[in-house]
Enzyme design. Sequence first.
Site, PDB file in Angstrom:
ATOM      1  N   ARG A 132       0.871  -1.187   0.000  1.00  0.00           N
ATOM      2  CA  ARG A 132       0.000   0.000   0.000  1.00  0.00           C
ATOM      3  C   ARG A 132       0.907   1.235   0.000  1.00  0.00           C
ATOM      4  O   ARG A 132       1.274   1.737   1.066  1.00  0.00           O
ATOM      5  CB  ARG A 132      -0.905  -0.016   1.229  1.00  0.00           C
ATOM      6  CG  ARG A 132      -2.014  -1.077   1.179  1.00  0.00           C
ATOM      7  CD  ARG A 132      -2.911  -0.958   2.393  1.00  0.00           C
ATOM      8  NE  ARG A 132      -4.200  -1.600   2.219  1.00  0.00           N
ATOM      9  CZ  ARG A 132      -4.558  -2.754   2.796  1.00  0.00           C
ATOM     10  NH1 ARG A 132      -3.727  -3.390   3.564  1.00  0.00           N
ATOM     11  NH2 ARG A 132      -5.760  -3.249   2.597  1.00  0.00           N
ATOM     12  N   ARG A 169       1.365  -1.408  -5.441  1.00  0.00           N
ATOM     13  CA  ARG A 169       0.127  -0.779  -5.890  1.00  0.00           C
ATOM     14  C   ARG A 169       0.357   0.721  -6.031  1.00  0.00           C
ATOM     15  O   ARG A 169       0.921   1.348  -5.126  1.00  0.00           O
ATOM     16  CB  ARG A 169      -0.983  -1.027  -4.872  1.00  0.00           C
ATOM     17  CG  ARG A 169      -2.264  -0.317  -5.268  1.00  0.00           C
ATOM     18  CD  ARG A 169      -3.408  -0.714  -4.393  1.00  0.00           C
ATOM     19  NE  ARG A 169      -3.362  -0.069  -3.081  1.00  0.00           N
ATOM     20  CZ  ARG A 169      -4.290  -0.252  -2.147  1.00  0.00           C
ATOM     21  NH1 ARG A 169      -5.301  -1.074  -2.376  1.00  0.00           N
ATOM     22  NH2 ARG A 169      -4.198   0.354  -0.991  1.00  0.00           N
ATOM     23  N   GLU A 197     -12.118  -4.150  -7.674  1.00  0.00           N
ATOM     24  CA  GLU A 197     -12.677  -3.597  -6.436  1.00  0.00           C
ATOM     25  C   GLU A 197     -14.064  -3.010  -6.648  1.00  0.00           C
ATOM     26  O   GLU A 197     -14.691  -2.553  -5.703  1.00  0.00           O
ATOM     27  CB  GLU A 197     -11.768  -2.481  -5.904  1.00  0.00           C
ATOM     28  CG  GLU A 197     -10.369  -2.927  -5.615  1.00  0.00           C
ATOM     29  CD  GLU A 197      -9.565  -1.864  -4.920  1.00  0.00           C
ATOM     30  OE1 GLU A 197      -9.515  -1.871  -3.680  1.00  0.00           O
ATOM     31  OE2 GLU A 197      -8.996  -1.004  -5.628  1.00  0.00           O
ATOM     32  N   ASN A 255     -12.244  -5.678   0.233  1.00  0.00           N
ATOM     33  CA  ASN A 255     -12.766  -4.640   1.142  1.00  0.00           C
ATOM     34  C   ASN A 255     -13.647  -3.680   0.349  1.00  0.00           C
ATOM     35  O   ASN A 255     -14.782  -3.389   0.717  1.00  0.00           O
ATOM     36  CB  ASN A 255     -11.624  -3.842   1.788  1.00  0.00           C
ATOM     37  CG  ASN A 255     -10.655  -4.731   2.543  1.00  0.00           C
ATOM     38  OD1 ASN A 255     -10.999  -5.837   2.907  1.00  0.00           O
ATOM     39  ND2 ASN A 255      -9.441  -4.257   2.741  1.00  0.00           N
ATOM     40  N   ARG A 283     -17.458   1.153   4.235  1.00  0.00           N
ATOM     41  CA  ARG A 283     -16.611   0.241   5.000  1.00  0.00           C
ATOM     42  C   ARG A 283     -16.240   0.769   6.380  1.00  0.00           C
ATOM     43  O   ARG A 283     -15.722   0.020   7.211  1.00  0.00           O
ATOM     44  CB  ARG A 283     -15.363  -0.181   4.202  1.00  0.00           C
ATOM     45  CG  ARG A 283     -14.494   0.943   3.771  1.00  0.00           C
ATOM     46  CD  ARG A 283     -13.483   0.478   2.731  1.00  0.00           C
ATOM     47  NE  ARG A 283     -12.255  -0.005   3.323  1.00  0.00           N
ATOM     48  CZ  ARG A 283     -11.150  -0.249   2.632  1.00  0.00           C
ATOM     49  NH1 ARG A 283     -11.150  -0.086   1.311  1.00  0.00           N
ATOM     50  NH2 ARG A 283     -10.074  -0.667   3.214  1.00  0.00           N
ATOM     51  N   CYS A 311      -6.618  -9.885  -2.175  1.00  0.00           N
ATOM     52  CA  CYS A 311      -5.728  -9.166  -1.258  1.00  0.00           C
ATOM     53  C   CYS A 311      -6.490  -8.332  -0.237  1.00  0.00           C
ATOM     54  O   CYS A 311      -5.888  -7.651   0.576  1.00  0.00           O
ATOM     55  CB  CYS A 311      -4.745  -8.290  -2.022  1.00  0.00           C
ATOM     56  SG  CYS A 311      -5.536  -6.971  -2.931  1.00  0.00           S
TER      57      CYS A 311
END
Length: 832
Positions: free
Chosen positions: A554, A590, A684, A707, A718, A755
């Site tokens: 990240r 990423r 995503e 997520n 979230r 992930c």
Amino acid sequence: MSRVKLVSPFAGWCLPLAEVPDPVFAGAMAGDGVAIDPTGDTLCAPCDGEIVSMQGARHAVTVRSDSGVDILMHVGIDTVNLKGAGFELLVSPGGRVKQGAPMLRIDLDKLARTAPSLVTPVVLASEGRVLARARPGPIAVGEFLMEVEGVAAKAAPGAAPAQLLRRFRVPFDHGLHVRPAALIASALRPFASDVTFIARGREGSARSTVAMMSLGVHCGETIEVRVVGADAAAALAALEPLLAPEMPAAVQKEVEKPRKVPADSGRLEGVIASRGVAVGVAARWAQEEFEVEERGTNVASDTATLRNAIAFVKDYLEGLAALATGEAQQLLLAHAELVQDPELARRAADSIASGKSAGFAWRDATRAMADSLSKLDDARMRERASDLRDLESQVIRVLLGELPVARKELPANAIVLADDLLPSQFMALDTPRLAGLCLARGGATSHVSIIAAANGIPTLVAVGPGVLEIADGTPVVLDAEHGWIDVDPPAPELAAAQRAALQRAAERAADLEAAQNPASTRDGVRITVNANVGSVDEARAAVRSGAEGCGLLRTEFLFLDRRAPPTEDEQSDEYARIASALEGKPLTIRTMDVGGDKPIAYLPMPREDNPALGLRGVRASLWRPELLRAQLTAILRVQPHGQCKVMLPMVNDLEDLRTVRAIAAECAREMKRATLPSIGVMVETPAAAVMADQLASEADFLSIGTNDLSQYTLAIDRGHSELADKLDALHPAVLRMIRTVAAAGQANGKSVSVCGAMGSDVDALPFLIGLGVHEISATAAMIPRLKRTIRLLDAAECRELARRALALQSASAVRELALLARGRARASAEST
Ligand code: PEP
Ligand code: MG
């Protein structure tokens, strides 16, 4: 003494008792035995005998063998609540049965939908022991189940008998049914005295679950208890917490559905943010309130005092950040920036100029700003408001001559209870003594949850305000495997939880040893396990935990809240350090995923009504392409060239991928580099999932960010604590998305990884494998356990399980199936 061979009363799957999803049965408090996960709908007699007890709700039957041994069969868990619905009696209570005779027909479909579990414990309910039991695995009606031996009751040699009588009111909502009766029998086990319950003109031994149940006592009825023996007083004392009218909650928590209510004792449910079980004592954490003098001394000295205090806090936070890693580090740096905010300084200066003290002025300024931020709809801004409240107390503490963040001294094995925590507050906890964390609010993927998980601290969030009413020092069992906290549980349960925690610690040590080896399912399907990483230290920890690479770096965590963008050199150096910490293993970098709930100081965004649906992920990168260029060039510079891959967040369609690929190609040309690294996309959004066939045709790999995919598929924020328990990646809608993506990857020969937090969830593993996902990227601390779980699974069974899950109607139904799968995997392990 008599021996009896029992046969299976159900067709199904035989499990060890410890796998029953209920601590009373799993801890053998209702008696020793085995459990069956039924596939057949008829419960048959395990031996010749008499039906001595049939509960009013028809969910529990006891057969007394001709030699006097009582066998209790409890169909499913919490089925007393069904009040008989779904159960059809085929015999009459009190009647005789032959071995194998049908006794009860159950509506399997109905029960599967309405009861938490169908797993049926079959236990020896009278005094005795189990001599042999069937191996875990498939079992048919009439096949050998176990052999038991009845033994004479204990005597108290040489002790002078005493007799005590006491009256109690039965506090259990469903009366003296199997679970409270089992707890009572279990509480009496250490004592030798005879204990008899007397009610409705009948008597029953309190050592026998069945005898107690047979009295048919309802909630609120009075019973008389007669205790005879040398340790009569002690035995009676052991009964008091269970039966005394003023203390029903400790036991009711076992017999009732968990409630989200304030309580000194009982069970509170929450959402699992970091798995594990911790047994310890409650340690409440609350934001401190300080008295500050309103009137200032003089403007010049108050201004200087405040300036020095702010500078001290800034240096202190930067010092802490230097010791921290990953996200915690970035948040500390963010606070170091925020405390110097010029708008805050201006407001405080105005207040000092009007005659207020440094402390008063600072509190005024931070509160005014926090109040206006907390009224905004923008979630990012609201988050800043709680940061400001944290900084308010830090500066005031310094003005009062203290350190900015009070180091919270904790008792040994502390389970910290708080409304919500900021990472700086988490870091100030006495972590060696921290056994678990339980928050009234928060979400499973919030910042503090991610940090707690990275530290391996069992954590529950969104437990509700009841958690704040638990008194300091109360014994608690935080079960972040099932999602509840038990407050002040009875001694036998506490002891069982302690044993379970010790066993888990031993398991963890063994898992870590095995974690350096690759993991395959029992039928030979190789599953790659990578780690999610946010710093160099986390990369090192990942390798130690057995990660085969990094599946998600990240990068926004590396430079979050800097005032100026990181330079290409800074980025390249940081990526190179992480690559080398990974010892040559693959590193998936990423590109910055900013925006949404991850604001970034050097990239001010236009105001958006709905930031989660706005400029975030790759969209933000394409909105400021010069930043993306710097990042891609920095990645291209890392040696050796093949180690790094590039991954794009929040991609919707091929256009995003093609645009970034073209920019990467330009960067490579300028550097005179001939080849591009692999470039993959994160799935995503529902758009990316349903278009996965197109994405897989051009992307080098796919990685599912569950997520966000859950957030967008289920339309649940979230970070929303009220809805946190509904945001579950095991929802069939999300599973169907994953199936589509996995199939697209397979059809195009591209790897598909998961992930998001789902990749760290052991219960999700069978479904992921069954859906065709053969690579995950997880929190480093979870990797050893994930690898062990993989080795216990069978991919063909996982496919069948996934097929069943896709047809279910809710996430909770899938969780139930997951529990079953967990039991099966363990059972197969034990049988091999
Ligand atoms: C995800 O969305 O699942 C993911 C891995 O990305 P992040 O949690 O960083 O948004
Ligand atoms: Mg995401």
